[in-house]
Design an enzyme around this catalytic site. Structure first.
Site, PDB file in Angstrom:
ATOM      1  N   PHE A 199       0.828  -1.203   0.000  1.00 41.51           N
ATOM      2  CA  PHE A 199       0.000   0.000   0.000  1.00 41.51           C
ATOM      3  C   PHE A 199       0.866   1.258   0.000  1.00 41.51           C
ATOM      4  O   PHE A 199       0.517   2.259  -0.621  1.00 41.51           O
ATOM      5  CB  PHE A 199      -0.933  -0.002   1.215  1.00 41.51           C
ATOM      6  N   GLU A 200       1.997   1.221   0.676  1.00 37.83           N
ATOM      7  CA  GLU A 200       2.864   2.399   0.813  1.00 37.83           C
ATOM      8  C   GLU A 200       3.791   2.631  -0.380  1.00 37.83           C
ATOM      9  O   GLU A 200       4.487   3.655  -0.441  1.00 37.83           O
ATOM     10  CB  GLU A 200       3.703   2.278   2.093  1.00 37.83           C
ATOM     11  N   VAL A 256       4.361  -7.836  -2.581  1.00 38.39           N
ATOM     12  CA  VAL A 256       3.570  -9.051  -2.744  1.00 38.39           C
ATOM     13  C   VAL A 256       2.336  -8.943  -1.862  1.00 38.39           C
ATOM     14  O   VAL A 256       2.411  -8.530  -0.710  1.00 38.39           O
ATOM     15  CB  VAL A 256       4.383 -10.331  -2.440  1.00 38.39           C
ATOM     16  N   ILE A 269      -0.932 -11.328  -0.863  1.00 36.03           N
ATOM     17  CA  ILE A 269      -1.480 -12.681  -0.941  1.00 36.03           C
ATOM     18  C   ILE A 269      -2.909 -12.669  -0.396  1.00 36.03           C
ATOM     19  O   ILE A 269      -3.166 -12.138   0.683  1.00 36.03           O
ATOM     20  CB  ILE A 269      -0.588 -13.672  -0.170  1.00 36.03           C
ATOM     21  N   GLY A 305      -8.694 -14.196   3.788  1.00 42.54           N
ATOM     22  CA  GLY A 305     -10.107 -14.496   3.920  1.00 42.54           C
ATOM     23  C   GLY A 305     -11.004 -13.274   3.982  1.00 42.54           C
ATOM     24  O   GLY A 305     -12.202 -13.404   4.208  1.00 42.54           O
ATOM     25  N   THR A 306     -10.433 -12.073   3.763  1.00 43.74           N
ATOM     26  CA  THR A 306     -11.234 -10.847   3.822  1.00 43.74           C
ATOM     27  C   THR A 306     -11.028 -10.044   2.536  1.00 43.74           C
ATOM     28  O   THR A 306     -10.116 -10.326   1.754  1.00 43.74           O
ATOM     29  CB  THR A 306     -10.803  -9.968   5.020  1.00 43.74           C
ATOM     30  N   HIS A 354      -9.612  -7.366   2.157  1.00 47.85           N
ATOM     31  CA  HIS A 354      -8.390  -6.565   2.256  1.00 47.85           C
ATOM     32  C   HIS A 354      -7.500  -6.721   1.030  1.00 47.85           C
ATOM     33  O   HIS A 354      -6.917  -5.752   0.538  1.00 47.85           O
ATOM     34  CB  HIS A 354      -7.637  -6.960   3.536  1.00 47.85           C
ATOM     35  N   PHE A 390       6.422  -2.319 -12.477  1.00 49.97           N
ATOM     36  CA  PHE A 390       5.365  -2.856 -11.632  1.00 49.97           C
ATOM     37  C   PHE A 390       5.701  -4.293 -11.248  1.00 49.97           C
ATOM     38  O   PHE A 390       5.376  -5.240 -11.965  1.00 49.97           O
ATOM     39  CB  PHE A 390       4.017  -2.784 -12.350  1.00 49.97           C
ATOM     40  N   ARG A 424       6.976 -17.038  -8.570  1.00 56.01           N
ATOM     41  CA  ARG A 424       7.232 -15.839  -9.375  1.00 56.01           C
ATOM     42  C   ARG A 424       8.349 -14.967  -8.806  1.00 56.01           C
ATOM     43  O   ARG A 424       8.670 -13.926  -9.343  1.00 56.01           O
ATOM     44  CB  ARG A 424       5.940 -15.017  -9.473  1.00 56.01           C
TER      45      ARG A 424
END
Length: 182
Positions: A59-60, A81, A83, A86-87, A89, A114, A128
Site C-alpha cells: 500500500f505504501e 507481494v 497474498i 479471507g477478507t 483486504h 510494476f 514468481r
C-alpha cells in the site's frame, strides 16, 4: 503459467539513468527473491549503487514512488507481494497499489516497474519470486521493463527537444542568413 509469451529483451546501457527501487517488507522470502532479481537486472543494465527504499507494505509503495518521481528519477521499480486472505483486504490493497503506481507514472511521466505480485497463495508468489526453484523472476522483469521504458521516454524527449530547436524562430533566422551567404 502467466509468464508464457513474455518477450525476450536484451540488456541496454542505462548507466545514465537515475533509478530507484521501492520494496515492501511483507513476505520476506518472496521479497528477497524480487529484490535479487531487480539487483541482477540493474547490474546487467550498467547501474550500480541504486538506492533501495523499504516500505512496510505494498500500500505504501505509491507515495514513496511519487516522491522519488517528483525528485527527477527516470525510473522507479516498485516491488511487493499481496497474498489473498479471507477478507476483502486483498482487493483493496491490490487496487490501491495498482492504481497508485499507475497514477505516479502518468502524473510524473516516469517509468514505473510494476513488480507487485498479487497471488492467491504463497506457493504462487514463491513461483514468481525469482528464487532458485521459481519458474519466473518478476523482480527482474519489472526492472527491465522500467529501464527500457525510461530509455524510450528519454530518447523521445531528446528527439522532441532537438525537433523544437530546429523549429525555433532563432534557428530559422540563422538558417536563412546562412543560406543568403551562399
Amino acid at each position: 503459467m502467466s509468464g508464457e509469451g513474455s518477450p525476450t529483451i536484451d540488456p541496454i546501457d542505462c548507466s545514465d539513468l537515475r533509478v530507484a527501487v521501492v520494496a515492501a517488507t511483507w513476505h520476506t522470502a518472496v521479497m528477497d527473491g524480487l529484490l535479487a532479481g531487480a539487483e541482477k537486472a540493474l547490474a546487467e543494465y550498467g547501474l550500480e549503487g541504486v538506492a533501495i527504499h523499504r516500505v512496510p507494505g505494498s500500500f505504501e509503495l505509491s507515495v514513496v514512488a511519487a516522491t522519488l518521481a517528483a525528485q527527477g528519477y527516470d525510473a522507479v521499480v516498485a516491488l511487493g507481494v499481496i497474498i489473498r486472505g479471507g477478507t476483502p483486504h486483498f482487493e483493496y490493497v491490490s487496487a490501491a497499489a495498482t492504481d497508485g503506481l499507475n497514477r505516479v507514472a502518468l502524473d510524473h511521466q516516469v517509468a514505473i516497474g510494476f513488480g507487485v505480485l498479487t497471488c492467491d497463495n504463497e506457493t504462487q508468489a514463491m513461483d514468481r519470486a525469482g528464487l532458485p526453484h521459481s519458474r519466473e523472476d518478476k523482480g527482474y522483469e519489472a526492472t527491465t521493463a522500467a529501464l527500457h521504458t525510461a530509455r524510450l521516454l528519454k530518447d523521445i524527449r531528446r528527439s522532441e527537444e532537438h525537433t523544437s530547436e530546429l523549429q525555433s524562430p532563432m534557428y530559422l533566422v540563422c538558417r536563412l542568413l546562412l543560406e543568403k551567404k551562399k
